[in-house]
Design a protein around this motif. Structure first.
Motif, PDB file in Angstrom:
ATOM      1  N   GLU A 506       0.990  -1.141  -0.022  1.00  0.00           N
ATOM      2  CA  GLU A 506      -0.020  -0.157   0.047  1.00  0.00           C
ATOM      3  C   GLU A 506       0.743   1.170  -0.163  1.00  0.00           C
ATOM      4  O   GLU A 506       1.947   1.478   0.626  1.00  0.00           O
ATOM      5  CB  GLU A 506      -0.871   0.167   1.222  1.00  0.00           C
ATOM      6  N   ALA A 507       0.489   2.140  -0.968  1.00  0.00           N
ATOM      7  CA  ALA A 507       1.286   3.384  -1.153  1.00  0.00           C
ATOM      8  C   ALA A 507       0.790   4.627  -0.377  1.00  0.00           C
ATOM      9  O   ALA A 507       1.328   5.604  -0.427  1.00  0.00           O
ATOM     10  CB  ALA A 507       1.598   3.664  -2.536  1.00  0.00           C
ATOM     11  N   GLY A 508      -0.403   4.453   0.164  1.00  0.00           N
ATOM     12  CA  GLY A 508      -1.239   5.403   0.902  1.00  0.00           C
ATOM     13  C   GLY A 508      -2.092   6.212  -0.006  1.00  0.00           C
ATOM     14  O   GLY A 508      -1.876   6.110  -1.289  1.00  0.00           O
ATOM     15  N   GLY A 509      -2.996   6.825   0.519  1.00  0.00           N
ATOM     16  CA  GLY A 509      -3.803   7.657  -0.219  1.00  0.00           C
ATOM     17  C   GLY A 509      -4.954   6.918  -1.050  1.00  0.00           C
ATOM     18  O   GLY A 509      -5.458   7.334  -2.152  1.00  0.00           O
ATOM     19  N   GLY A 510      -4.919   5.407  -0.928  1.00  0.00           N
ATOM     20  CA  GLY A 510      -5.862   4.394  -1.831  1.00  0.00           C
ATOM     21  C   GLY A 510      -4.993   3.979  -3.016  1.00  0.00           C
ATOM     22  O   GLY A 510      -5.636   3.447  -3.628  1.00  0.00           O
ATOM     23  N   TRP A 511      -3.952   4.233  -3.116  1.00  0.00           N
ATOM     24  CA  TRP A 511      -2.783   3.674  -4.116  1.00  0.00           C
ATOM     25  C   TRP A 511      -2.161   2.479  -3.585  1.00  0.00           C
ATOM     26  O   TRP A 511      -1.814   2.247  -2.380  1.00  0.00           O
ATOM     27  CB  TRP A 511      -1.918   4.745  -4.485  1.00  0.00           C
ATOM     28  N   VAL A 512      -1.871   1.528  -4.302  1.00  0.00           N
ATOM     29  CA  VAL A 512      -1.094   0.219  -4.134  1.00  0.00           C
ATOM     30  C   VAL A 512      -0.180  -0.124  -5.310  1.00  0.00           C
ATOM     31  O   VAL A 512      -0.280   0.219  -6.458  1.00  0.00           O
ATOM     32  CB  VAL A 512      -1.861  -0.960  -3.878  1.00  0.00           C
ATOM     33  N   ASN A 513       1.023  -0.282  -4.733  1.00  0.00           N
ATOM     34  CA  ASN A 513       2.118  -0.615  -5.595  1.00  0.00           C
ATOM     35  C   ASN A 513       2.280  -2.139  -5.485  1.00  0.00           C
ATOM     36  O   ASN A 513       2.414  -2.931  -4.714  1.00  0.00           O
ATOM     37  CB  ASN A 513       3.501  -0.053  -5.148  1.00  0.00           C
ATOM     38  N   ILE A 514       2.548  -2.656  -6.882  1.00  0.00           N
ATOM     39  CA  ILE A 514       2.814  -4.089  -7.265  1.00  0.00           C
ATOM     40  C   ILE A 514       3.960  -4.204  -8.047  1.00  0.00           C
ATOM     41  O   ILE A 514       4.124  -3.823  -8.969  1.00  0.00           O
ATOM     42  CB  ILE A 514       1.354  -4.741  -8.065  1.00  0.00           C
ATOM     43  N   THR A 515       4.856  -5.059  -7.545  1.00  0.00           N
ATOM     44  CA  THR A 515       6.000  -5.549  -8.446  1.00  0.00           C
ATOM     45  C   THR A 515       6.064  -6.873  -8.631  1.00  0.00           C
ATOM     46  O   THR A 515       5.709  -7.699  -7.776  1.00  0.00           O
ATOM     47  CB  THR A 515       7.198  -5.006  -7.610  1.00  0.00           C
ATOM     48  N   ALA A 516       6.380  -7.400  -9.814  1.00  0.00           N
ATOM     49  CA  ALA A 516       6.655  -8.726 -10.193  1.00  0.00           C
ATOM     50  C   ALA A 516       7.591  -8.887 -11.269  1.00  0.00           C
ATOM     51  O   ALA A 516       7.820  -8.000 -11.943  1.00  0.00           O
ATOM     52  CB  ALA A 516       5.183  -9.229 -10.475  1.00  0.00           C
ATOM     53  N   THR A 517       7.879 -10.008 -11.523  1.00  0.00           N
ATOM     54  CA  THR A 517       8.706 -10.532 -12.815  1.00  0.00           C
ATOM     55  C   THR A 517       7.894 -11.452 -13.883  1.00  0.00           C
ATOM     56  O   THR A 517       7.601 -12.644 -12.989  1.00  0.00           O
ATOM     57  CB  THR A 517       9.979 -10.704 -12.376  1.00  0.00           C
ATOM     58  N   ILE A 518       7.887 -11.156 -14.857  1.00  0.00           N
ATOM     59  CA  ILE A 518       7.451 -12.224 -15.919  1.00  0.00           C
ATOM     60  C   ILE A 518       8.504 -12.944 -15.998  1.00  0.00           C
ATOM     61  O   ILE A 518       9.532 -12.500 -16.736  1.00  0.00           O
ATOM     62  CB  ILE A 518       6.760 -11.543 -17.266  1.00  0.00           C
ATOM     63  N   THR A 519       8.472 -14.545 -15.745  1.00  0.00           N
ATOM     64  CA  THR A 519       9.758 -15.278 -15.917  1.00  0.00           C
ATOM     65  C   THR A 519       9.657 -16.039 -17.394  1.00  0.00           C
ATOM     66  O   THR A 519       8.545 -16.367 -17.903  1.00  0.00           O
ATOM     67  CB  THR A 519       9.813 -16.177 -14.706  1.00  0.00           C
ATOM     68  N   PRO A 520      10.823 -16.378 -17.815  1.00  0.00           N
ATOM     69  CA  PRO A 520      10.790 -17.482 -18.846  1.00  0.00           C
ATOM     70  C   PRO A 520       9.886 -18.575 -18.789  1.00  0.00           C
ATOM     71  O   PRO A 520       9.451 -19.120 -19.774  1.00  0.00           O
ATOM     72  CB  PRO A 520      12.218 -17.704 -19.018  1.00  0.00           C
ATOM     73  N   GLU A 521      10.023 -19.003 -17.498  1.00  0.00           N
ATOM     74  CA  GLU A 521       9.173 -20.650 -17.305  1.00  0.00           C
ATOM     75  C   GLU A 521       7.498 -20.116 -17.561  1.00  0.00           C
ATOM     76  O   GLU A 521       6.866 -20.942 -18.003  1.00  0.00           O
ATOM     77  CB  GLU A 521       9.288 -20.987 -15.818  1.00  0.00           C
ATOM     78  N   MET A 522       6.962 -18.896 -17.045  1.00  0.00           N
ATOM     79  CA  MET A 522       5.595 -18.430 -17.293  1.00  0.00           C
ATOM     80  C   MET A 522       5.618 -18.688 -18.719  1.00  0.00           C
ATOM     81  O   MET A 522       4.430 -18.978 -19.306  1.00  0.00           O
ATOM     82  CB  MET A 522       5.402 -17.116 -16.483  1.00  0.00           C
ATOM     83  N   TRP A 523       6.307 -17.753 -19.556  1.00  0.00           N
ATOM     84  CA  TRP A 523       6.052 -17.599 -20.677  1.00  0.00           C
ATOM     85  C   TRP A 523       6.164 -18.939 -21.710  1.00  0.00           C
ATOM     86  O   TRP A 523       5.220 -19.109 -22.500  1.00  0.00           O
ATOM     87  CB  TRP A 523       6.941 -16.689 -21.373  1.00  0.00           C
ATOM     88  N   ALA A 524       7.047 -19.783 -21.090  1.00  0.00           N
ATOM     89  CA  ALA A 524       7.072 -21.182 -21.764  1.00  0.00           C
ATOM     90  C   ALA A 524       5.873 -22.002 -21.602  1.00  0.00           C
ATOM     91  O   ALA A 524       5.485 -22.750 -22.429  1.00  0.00           O
ATOM     92  CB  ALA A 524       8.434 -21.787 -21.236  1.00  0.00           C
ATOM     93  N   GLN A 525       5.346 -21.749 -20.236  1.00  0.00           N
ATOM     94  CA  GLN A 525       4.125 -22.603 -20.056  1.00  0.00           C
ATOM     95  C   GLN A 525       2.987 -22.189 -20.908  1.00  0.00           C
ATOM     96  O   GLN A 525       2.209 -22.841 -21.496  1.00  0.00           O
ATOM     97  CB  GLN A 525       3.559 -22.565 -18.528  1.00  0.00           C
ATOM     98  N   LEU A 526       2.711 -20.629 -21.060  1.00  0.00           N
ATOM     99  CA  LEU A 526       1.575 -20.118 -21.905  1.00  0.00           C
ATOM    100  C   LEU A 526       1.983 -20.550 -23.318  1.00  0.00           C
ATOM    101  O   LEU A 526       0.973 -20.924 -23.999  1.00  0.00           O
ATOM    102  CB  LEU A 526       1.599 -18.765 -21.723  1.00  0.00           C
ATOM    103  N   GLN A 527       3.040 -20.645 -23.723  1.00  0.00           N
ATOM    104  CA  GLN A 527       3.338 -21.067 -25.146  1.00  0.00           C
ATOM    105  C   GLN A 527       3.114 -22.564 -25.424  1.00  0.00           C
ATOM    106  O   GLN A 527       2.465 -22.979 -26.292  1.00  0.00           O
ATOM    107  CB  GLN A 527       4.827 -20.700 -25.564  1.00  0.00           C
ATOM    108  N   GLY A 528       3.454 -23.434 -24.290  1.00  0.00           N
ATOM    109  CA  GLY A 528       3.133 -24.711 -24.381  1.00  0.00           C
ATOM    110  C   GLY A 528       1.686 -25.052 -24.494  1.00  0.00           C
ATOM    111  O   GLY A 528       1.131 -25.924 -25.237  1.00  0.00           O
ATOM    112  N   ARG A 529       1.013 -24.300 -23.620  1.00  0.00           N
ATOM    113  CA  ARG A 529      -0.610 -24.585 -23.823  1.00  0.00           C
ATOM    114  C   ARG A 529      -1.165 -24.094 -24.900  1.00  0.00           C
ATOM    115  O   ARG A 529      -1.988 -24.608 -25.569  1.00  0.00           O
ATOM    116  CB  ARG A 529      -1.127 -23.687 -22.595  1.00  0.00           C
TER     117      ARG A 529
END
Length: 647
Positions: A506-529
């Motif tokens: 939570e960044a205050g004032g009703g804002w939220v900050n989200i941090t993440a990384t799209i990994t090669p394994e995630m992309w490979a799973q989507l491509q495989g599907r």
């Protein structure tokens, strides 16, 4: 043909058929309240109601008989959709209103006629015919004091059908659950979901990206009520797998209804590939004796042709599981302290016979939940001197979750978000640990786990400990005894999990900050599907309007523990640039507060650049932070491996 073939392939024996057959009926001639009379009695309902056709004296048309022959050839049986209390033209003196709740079936002559008509229809349809799906009601709208005799007449009719056709399936809908315990003694199950099964009707009872997971959470809630409040036996508790295809199109119209002139193939592509597993397991865990599928991937040619073999095998396995263990599953009961379906909490059942059986645990929501089980009578165990081993059947087949757990002790385990855990409960000897490994799955001398995940395991070992060819350096003494070692195991590969969380602050004032990384394994799973399930998704067929379709997308879903307000202005930025926050609903056609489940950001277009860090800022000031718990990657599922990175 595809529908019959898919049902046969999945081990489903009966199919309710509601055909549009303009040779015998017209949807513009309906007299029922819902506009579906043309599909009743395999398209013969209008003529039967009008008194111009009677299966007792008239032949069933060849094209209708052909449906029964096709079903028999496919190895399944078809069932007709029927409203019992229509305004039958033969009995105008016993009409008490209009529509589908019109005639008094309690009148002896009407009861005898309706019973004979049902029996004659089933006889003439031949070996490919399997039962009736009753809907609307057995009672008239406008009578008083006749309810009980109408109820008794209906019991007599059903008893006569059961005597004539012992294997006949009688599928009850609408108000079956309101008719009391005597109704439950008749050969059928109660109403799935205790009301209309359409997502547009029950809405977003629980917040989720996948509509099948919304439906199955609602199913468990209703089935717990059936068991605990209405005391229905398992023979009468209804399952409900997947979801009923909506009646409304994305333009808000309902094509092909009654007097609606517009008619086209609507919502044909609709199977929730990544949501149905939780739905099937919810039925197995609460209503395994009555497995009812709302839909199978068959109306759409591509969904039919490309439905993966692994998913076919999964469904057939659990159908076989229900048949094999029917005597035990007949004793399914809610776990008293886990008998409420709530977002972010675990719920579950036990099925124990002669001191052994199964435990089913579920989580509604995206976060993992620690579930604590009391090994006592609340799990159906009554041997105060007993000891049991708890082994996972799903998702980690063969993983020992608890070894030699004594009566009165607690067993705590993690149930992953939006998943189920199925445990087999087997008698054991005090102090005797039959498995070679506890805490990880062990099969054929090798341990298995989810890629990128850590496990603390107890392993039987003499001397140096080696797991799957890797020498372990973290081994230490185990509480299980001198022959055991406790060890930390990390399985190789990038971490993948169902409902993968992103870091939220939570960044205050009703804002939220989200941090993440799209990994090669995630992309490979989507491509495989995408390669394994090459359905040609198209905006022209509304595919992208349904969040449960196009499982090769990469959405970041904002999860709330309560249904968020809609419509409400919400803004988002990715790496400082504004992006679209896409609203999600359980309905393509009726986008309204009742069916609203939240928002997501679609990262599919940039996922190929993995590894890709993303920083998201979301303005929830006007939408409200109440109930917001996090952001989760959708369409990513856990993967198992036997490659140990280190231990």
């Amino acid at each position: 043909g595809r529908i019959l073939a898919m049902n046969k392939a999945l081990g489903i024996g009966h199919v309710v058929m509601e055909p549009q057959n303009t040779q015998q009926s017209s949807r513009f001639n309906f007299t029922d309240d819902w506009g579906w009379e043309a599909s009743l009695w395999l398209s013969m309902g209008e003529k039967l109601r009008a008194g111009v056709w009677d299966p007792r004296t008239d032949p069933i048309p060849e094209e209708v008989l052909a449906m029964g022959r096709a079903a028999a050839a496919a190895g399944v049986k078809i069932m007709a959709y029927v409203y019992p209390a229509m305004c039958w033209a033969k009995w105008p003196q016993f009409h008490y209103g209009a529509g589908a709740q019109c005639v008094d079936i309690g009148e002896p002559a009407v009861k005898e006629w309706l019973q004979d008509v049902l029996v004659a229809f089933a006889r003439k349809m031949g070996p490919g015919y399997g039962g009736f799906a009753w809907d609307h009601d057995i009672q008239t709208y406008y009578t008083t004091g006749l309810d009980y005799r109408q109820h008794q007449a209906w019991m007599d009719i059903r008893a006569a059908l059961a005597a004539e056709f012992p294997g006949l399936v009688m599928d009850n809908r609408y108000a079956a659950h309101l008719r009391g315990p005597w109704y439950s003694l008749a050969p059928s199950y109660s109403e799935p979901l205790a009301g209309d099964e359409n997502p547009e009707t029950y809405g977003a009872a629980y917040v989720d990206f996948h509509t099948d997971r919304v439906t199955c959470a609602y199913l468990r809630q209703v089935n717990y009520k059936y068991m605990l409040s209405m005391l229905l036996p398992q023979d009468r508790v209804p399952g409900f797998v997947s979801h009923q295809t909506e009646r409304a199109s994305d333009n808000g119209t309902s094509s092909c209804f009654g007097g609606v002139k517009a008619c086209w193939a609507m919502n044909v592509r609709d199977f929730d590939l990544l949501g149905y597993r939780q739905s099937l397991l919810s039925t197995i865990g609460t209503a395994a004796l009555n497995i009812i599928w709302a839909m199978v991937p068959a109306r759409d040619v591509a969904e039919f042709e490309f439905f993966p073999q692994a998913d076919r095998a999964f469904i057939k396995y659990w159908h076989g599981f229900a048949r094999q263990h029917a005597a035990t599953l007949r004793r399914t009961h809610p776990i008293p302290y886990l008998a409420a379906v709530e977002l972010g909490k675990a719920d579950g059942t036990h099925a124990i016979k002669d001191g052994e059986g199964f435990v089913f645990l579920f989580v509604t929501g995206y976060a993992d939940v620690a579930a604590s089980l009391r090994v006592d009578a609340s799990l159906g165990l009554d041997d105060v001197h007993g000891v049991w081993t708890f082994t996972e059947v799903y998702p980690h087949e063969g993983r020992v979750a608890g070894s030699a757990v004594a009566y009165g002790e607690n067993l705590t385990l993690t149930v992953p978000g939006n998943e189920a855990v199925v445990l087999q409960v087997a008698k054991a000897q005090r102090g005797a640990h039959a498995a070679c490994a506890v805490g990880v799955a062990e099969r054929h001398g090798a341990v298995r786990g989810r890629s990128g995940h850590h496990y603390t395991a107890q392993v039987r070992a003499d001397g140096e400990l080696v797991l799957n060819g890797v020498a372990c350096t973290t081994a230490r003494p185990s509480l299980l005894g001198e022959a055991w070692r406790e060890v930390d195991v990390l399985f190789a590969g990038g971490r993948l999990a169902t409902s993968m969380p992103a870091a939220v602050r939570e960044a205050g004032g009703g804002w939220v900050n989200i941090t993440a990384t799209i990994t090669p394994e995630m992309w490979a799973q989507l491509q495989g599907r995408a390669a394994a399930y090459p359905v040609p998704w198209s905006a022209l067929t509304d595919d992208y309007d349904a969040p449960w379709l196009v499982p090769s997308r990469l959405p970041l879903f904002l999860h709330f523990t309560k249904q968020p307000a809609y419509p409400s202005p919400v803004a988002a930025y990715v790496n400082g640039a504004p992006v679209e926050l896409i609203p999600t609903f359980t309905s393509r056609g009726l986008r309204r507060p009742k069916t609203f489940t939240g928002w997501y950001i679609d990262f599919t277009a940039v996922a190929a650049a993995a590894p890709l860090p993303v920083a998201v800022a979301v303005d929830l000031r006007l939408g409200g932070l109440e109930g917001f718990v996090g952001a989760y990657w959708e369409n990513i599922v856990a993967e198992e491996t036997d490659v140990v990175a280190r231990c």
